[in-house]
Design an enzyme around this catalytic site. Structure first.
Site, PDB file in Angstrom:
ATOM      1  N   GLU A 112      -3.614  -7.291   0.889  1.00 38.35           N
ATOM      2  CA  GLU A 112      -4.674  -6.431   0.347  1.00 38.35           C
ATOM      3  C   GLU A 112      -5.713  -6.074   1.416  1.00 38.35           C
ATOM      4  O   GLU A 112      -6.673  -6.819   1.625  1.00 38.35           O
ATOM      5  CB  GLU A 112      -5.373  -7.130  -0.835  1.00 38.35           C
ATOM      6  CG  GLU A 112      -6.486  -6.277  -1.435  1.00 38.35           C
ATOM      7  CD  GLU A 112      -7.198  -6.915  -2.628  1.00 38.35           C
ATOM      8  OE1 GLU A 112      -6.951  -8.090  -2.926  1.00 38.35           O
ATOM      9  OE2 GLU A 112      -8.013  -6.222  -3.256  1.00 38.35           O
ATOM     10  N   LYS A 168      -1.363  -4.053  -1.553  1.00 40.16           N
ATOM     11  CA  LYS A 168      -2.430  -3.782  -2.540  1.00 40.16           C
ATOM     12  C   LYS A 168      -3.549  -3.023  -1.830  1.00 40.16           C
ATOM     13  O   LYS A 168      -4.472  -3.620  -1.287  1.00 40.16           O
ATOM     14  CB  LYS A 168      -2.941  -5.101  -3.125  1.00 40.16           C
ATOM     15  CG  LYS A 168      -4.111  -4.946  -4.081  1.00 40.16           C
ATOM     16  CD  LYS A 168      -4.323  -6.196  -4.925  1.00 40.16           C
ATOM     17  CE  LYS A 168      -5.582  -6.087  -5.762  1.00 40.16           C
ATOM     18  NZ  LYS A 168      -5.692  -7.132  -6.770  1.00 40.16           N
TER      19      LYS A 168
END
Ligand code: 13P
Length: 354
Positions: A176, A218
């Protein structure tokens, strides 16, 4: 369900499903509770998480849940480990393993995410506790001057070392790199920075020999800053986001699951739907791993009161259902007024069984 990391990564982006991010740290969740006057105790946080994990039928739209260290050790009111509560429904348990974004020395206003020391042993313990995937969040700020290349490369390197360790321990890493929405930058500036960050992250993942087939990305959507004088339209966000991803995310990655990043909950759904409806080819599944955009209405409805449990669950179920539809490009505004109850299975299946 097959347990190898590639199968787990694919299962996390099964058709019509996405991930619930419920991994707020104690101080962050306490802040959210405070705004609604809900006391934050180990018990109230556990009750909240149990409420989120157990709406009837939620597994139709939620493939996995990201937990915090406190939660993975907690039990339901009925004495069952919360990890087991999830896996009993066919939901994969996940765990946040970074220890937070800390100031980057020599770079005022920038941060680097920490948590690599001792990570191998922590991952092994989490896997024994039932986790099947993990999450590490890097944070990138945009200003006229930032981010620096030092910040981008330090965060990319940490993400890649985390991802390699996860795969060594048989866990699927969710990678992420979050480019924040804070600030007055344009959507074009967000696209430029997101492109640079993704390029650096995939370079580092290659260098650390991370298997792309067994991970998920992500990212943020490409969006104008919150204070930008000219907010971007839904179509602009969708087009810029998909263009940026197509240019920088290898096709071997099975799925891209967006963070919501402070977008209003319905807008996060509308954007996801618009991206999935674009005609360009999409070599990966494109779904959600939302925190606030899934939880906010549920937290508001629950308000810390046992008697509101069903209302909280219904609110989460509703957003999960809408986002599940958006992950297929099949969301419509009519779904927002159609308050299908979790126990109404005819409603539940009307749009994603074909
Ligand atoms: P938001 O969707 O609230 O941005 O949270 C997602 C997340 O997991 C941030 O690390």
């Amino acid at each position: 369900m097959s347990q190898d990391p590639e199968s787990i990564a694919t299962a996390l982006v099964a058709s019509g499903k996405g991930i619930l991010a419920a991994d707020e740290t104690v101080p962050t969740l306490t802040k959210r509770f405070d705004t609604l006057g809900i006391p934050s105790t180990e018990q109230s946080r556990c009750a909240y998480r149990e409420m989120l994990f157990t709406p009837s039928g939620i597994a139709d739209f939620i493939s996995g849940v990201i937990m915090h260290d406190e939660t993975i050790r907690q039990k339901s009111a009925g004495g069952i480990a919360l990890t087991k509560v999830l896996s009993n429904q066919g939901i994969l348990p996940g765990i946040k393993v970074d220890t937070g974004a800390k100031p980057l020395a020599g770079h005022p206003g920038e941060s680097v995410t920490e948590g690599l020391d001792g990570l191998r042993d922590r991952l092994s313990t989490y896997r024994e506790m039932g986790a099947r995937f993990a999450k590490w969040r890097a944070v990138i700020h945009i200003t006229d001057r930032l981010p620096s290349s030092a910040c981008v490369s330090a965060n990319a390197n940490a993400l890649a070392r985390y991802a390699a360790l996860c795969q060594e321990q048989n866990l699927v890493p969710i990678v992420e790199p979050e480019v924040l929405m804070d600030g007055s930058h344009s959507i074009e500036r967000c696209e430029e920075v997101t492109a640079n960050v993704l390029h650096a992250v995939f370079g580092a993942l290659f260098e650390q020999r991370v298997l792309l087939e067994a991970m998920l990305l992500k990212p943020n959507m490409v969006i104008a800053g919150k204070k930008c004088a000219r907010p971007a339209s839904v179509q602009e966000v969708a087009a810029a986001t998909l263009r940026c991803l197509r240019r920088h995310v290898p096709t071997a990655v099975p799925g891209i699951v967006f963070l919501s990043g402070g977008q209003e909950d319905r807008l996060a759904t509308v954007h996801l739907n618009a991206i999935n409806r674009l005609p360009e080819s999409k070599p990966w599944k494109i779904s959600f791993s939302y925190g606030r955009a899934l939880q906010d209405p549920a937290l508001e409805a629950w308000h810390g009161q046992d008697e509101n449990l069903k209302a909280g669950q219904q609110a989460l179920y509703h957003r999960a259902r809408c986002n599940g539809a958006a992950s297929l490009g099949m969301y419509t505004e009519a779904m927002e007024v159609d308050s299908a109850s979790p126990s109404d299975s005819t409603h539940r299946h009307e749009w994603h069984d074909d």
